[in-house]
Design an enzyme around this catalytic site. Structure first.
Site, PDB file in Angstrom:
ATOM      1  N   ASP A  28      36.769 -25.595  12.053  1.00 36.01           N
ATOM      2  CA  ASP A  28      37.338 -24.348  11.519  1.00 36.01           C
ATOM      3  C   ASP A  28      37.872 -23.431  12.635  1.00 36.01           C
ATOM      4  OD1 ASP A  28      37.737 -21.840  10.347  1.00 36.01           O
ATOM      5  OD2 ASP A  28      35.697 -21.657   9.545  1.00 36.01           O
ATOM      6  N   HIS A  50      33.350 -16.849   9.130  1.00 35.71           N
ATOM      7  CA  HIS A  50      33.813 -17.929  10.005  1.00 35.71           C
ATOM      8  C   HIS A  50      33.250 -17.757  11.414  1.00 35.71           C
ATOM      9  CE1 HIS A  50      36.808 -19.318   7.042  1.00 35.71           C
ATOM     10  NE2 HIS A  50      36.888 -18.039   6.716  1.00 35.71           N
TER      11      HIS A  50
HETATM   12 ZN   LIG Z   1      38.929 -21.664   3.912  1.00 36.06          ZN
HETATM   13 ZN   LIG Z   2      35.938 -20.501   2.732  1.00 31.60          ZN
END
Ligand SMILES: [Zn+2]
Ligand SMILES: [Zn+2]
Length: 553
Positions: free
Chosen positions: A194, A366
């Site tokens: 990510d 995130h």
């Molecule tokens: Zn996403």
């Molecule tokens: Zn997500």
């Protein structure tokens, strides 16, 4: 000689663009898909409500065994009905994601009902052709997010999904660092990770760190509080709910998406808001005893939060001295609508607190740079591919991976449509496949690219409609030629000069046409259009949409 086998990793969206995550893993004639997400349209997508990935590549992958969904955010599941409409394959996800999908599929009653199955947990695994899949729980801003560990004949691929490391989440799953280290020890061929926050230094603060911020806000508020956050952020809603119990405030969940997520989360025992009241009771209670959680943190025009700020909501009104709390980040493209939301709330006399201005009321879901490094150190992959981000974030993540000791040729900076070929000793972009965007409007119809181009031309350069009256019998043109213009040049009074010149040009053209030409409608339209386009470009450098109308008398 048989060539050494190759694993192909093909992103159909999400790499080099924000949203629309969809990844194909292919080995020989077998393939699986991880996630099928949508993208929210930008200002240039006039009249489009949803953007989906073009999935035509999937028809050429051989045997498609199914779709694995990492979590229930729209950028990971929003294109699932679109995928299932052409591919009758099973879907694997966690119970929370499956429940969201069931609700979503109810909105598409014509789509065939897919087989919905639960992803394996813990030590269990799922075998699909040459792929064997295990999952690792991770913390994210929606319940039950899973990282995928995909064993292939060439080695293990780790597909992170959206995650953060957060060692002390207030509820839900904790990222299983032990398992990550163990997978790393067994050996990882490639890591796909990510990149959303690859430019953000440090560690992402834990969700629990918001407790103090919300506690202080709720304690000091004298009147009603309206919080807007992402509807899927069940953990945050739980945390706010617990603080409301402490401060003796009742909680109302307001808005379709908040209610939808709450319903699913409650069924699964994931949501516990002790003192809930229905939205209708919000205005009946003393203002200092109520907190409203409303959907629409991005200022979506039809959302509850926008209606509340505009004073057009059925159940909730803002009054002077109320407190509005914007507990979310502003998604790229939503800055203007969030700005409007705040302006309207201030006009109602409310006080507004936003995470943007530094209030401790939002943390990202995130991982930031130090977490990304830690993950690479734990997994020690041979190859690395940054995913989930615009090009600048992928680029930053690739540089970070090299800082962690990966060789230059072990890191692949790919974009949607690139075919990443992985062998035991090498990784590179080996091919390109067709990818693209499918535009869907509110009626759930596909809007084709041509229509969008026309809308843009009308929006930027306007539209000109010459109306020619023709007597088909006699093949003559009536004298009253009209030229209407909208959004191009003024079509009234002295400013009409250009349109008058256009009218004379069309009259000349018609006068020089033979009676036969005049009775051919298609030909006449094409001639008028070409003449006017030429004239307008010469005089204005603009290209309005010219739509001739031939009226038969
Ligand atoms: Zn996403
Ligand atoms: Zn997500």
């Amino acid at each position: 000689v048989t060539p050494t086998p190759q694993l192909e990793i093909v992103p159909l969206g999400g790499l080099g663009e924000f949203g629309m995550n969809c990844m194909v893993y292919r080995f020989g004639d077998d393939a699986i898909v991880v996630d099928a997400g949508m993208m929210f349209p930008g200002a240039e997508h006039l009249g489009v409500d949803v953007v989906l990935p073009d999935l035509s590549y999937l028809t050429s992958v051989g045997r498609l065994h199914g779709v694995l969904l990492t979590h229930g955010h729209e950028d990971h599941i929003g294109a699932l009905p679109h995928l299932l409409s052409t591919h009758d394959v099973p879907v694997w996800a966690t119970p929370y994601t499956l429940a969201l999908i069931r609700k979503r599929l109810e909105e598409h009653p014509d789509a065939p009902a897919p087989a919905l199955r639960t992803l394996p947990e813990g030590r269990e695994s799922l075998s699909l052709g040459p792929f064997r899949i295990e999952t690792i729980p991770v913390v994210h801003s929606i319940p039950q997010t899973r990282m995928l560990v995909i064993a292939t004949p060439l080695g293990v691929i780790v597909h992170t999904a959206d995650f953060k490391l957060d060692p002390t989440p207030p509820d839900g799953d904790t990222t299983d660092l032990d398992r990550l280290a163990e997978v790393g020890r067994r050996g990882v061929l490639a890591l796909l990770s990510d990149s959303t926050n690859a430019e953000v230094p440090g560690f992402t603060a834990g969700e629990a760190s918001l407790r103090a911020g919300f506690d202080a806000l709720i304690a000091s508020a004298r009147r009603r509080i309206v919080v807007t956050t992402f509807a899927s952020h069940v953990s945050r809603i739980n945390q706010i709910g617990r603080l409301c119990a402490k401060h003796r405030r009742r909680v109302a969940l307001v808005g379709r998406s908040v209610e939808r997520h709450a319903e699913v989360a409650e069924e699964l025992g994931l949501l516990r808001v002790p003192s809930r009241i229905p939205p209708e009771q919000v205005m009946e209670l003393p203002p200092e005893q109520v907190l409203v959680i409303a959907s629409g943190s991005q200022g979506e025009p039809m959302s509850s939060m926008t209606r509340i700020a505009l004073d057009t909501h059925r159940d909730v009104a803002l009054e002077p001295g109320d407190l509005v709390v914007h507990s979310a980040r502003v998604i790229p493209g939503s800055a203007q609508s969030v700005g409007r939301l705040i302006n309207h709330a201030l006009r109602r006399g409310a006080e507004v607190v936003t995470a943007e201005r530094g209030a401790p009321i939002h943390v990202s879901g995130h991982p930031a740079r130090e977490e990304l490094k830690l993950l690479i150190r734990l997994l020690r992959p041979r190859f690395f591919v940054p995913v989930h981000g615009e090009y600048r974030q992928l680029w930053a993540h690739a540089a970070l991976a090299r800082d962690c000791g990966l060789e230059r040729d072990a890191v692949v900076l790919a974009e949607s449509g690139d075919v990443i070929g992985v062998r035991e000793r090498s990784i590179s972009i080996v091919d390109r496949v067709h990818v693209g965007h499918v535009f869907i409007d509110a009626t759930l119809d596909q809007v084709d690219w041509e229509i969008l181009r026309e809308r843009r031309r009308i929006a930027w350069d306007g539209i000109v409609v010459p109306v020619v009256r023709v007597d088909r019998q006699k093949g003559v043109v009536d004298g009253s030629l009209e030229i209407l213009a909208r959004g191009f040049v003024p079509d009234v009074g002295a400013d009409r000069e250009l349109l008058d010149e256009a009218r004379r040009a069309v009259e000349r053209l018609l006068a020089n046409a033979s009676p036969e030409e005049r009775s051919d409608e298609a030909l006449l339209k094409a001639r008028v259009q070409a003449e006017l386009k030429r004239l307008f470009r010469r005089h204005t450098q603009r290209r309005p949409l010219v739509l001739p109308v031939i009226v038969e008398l």
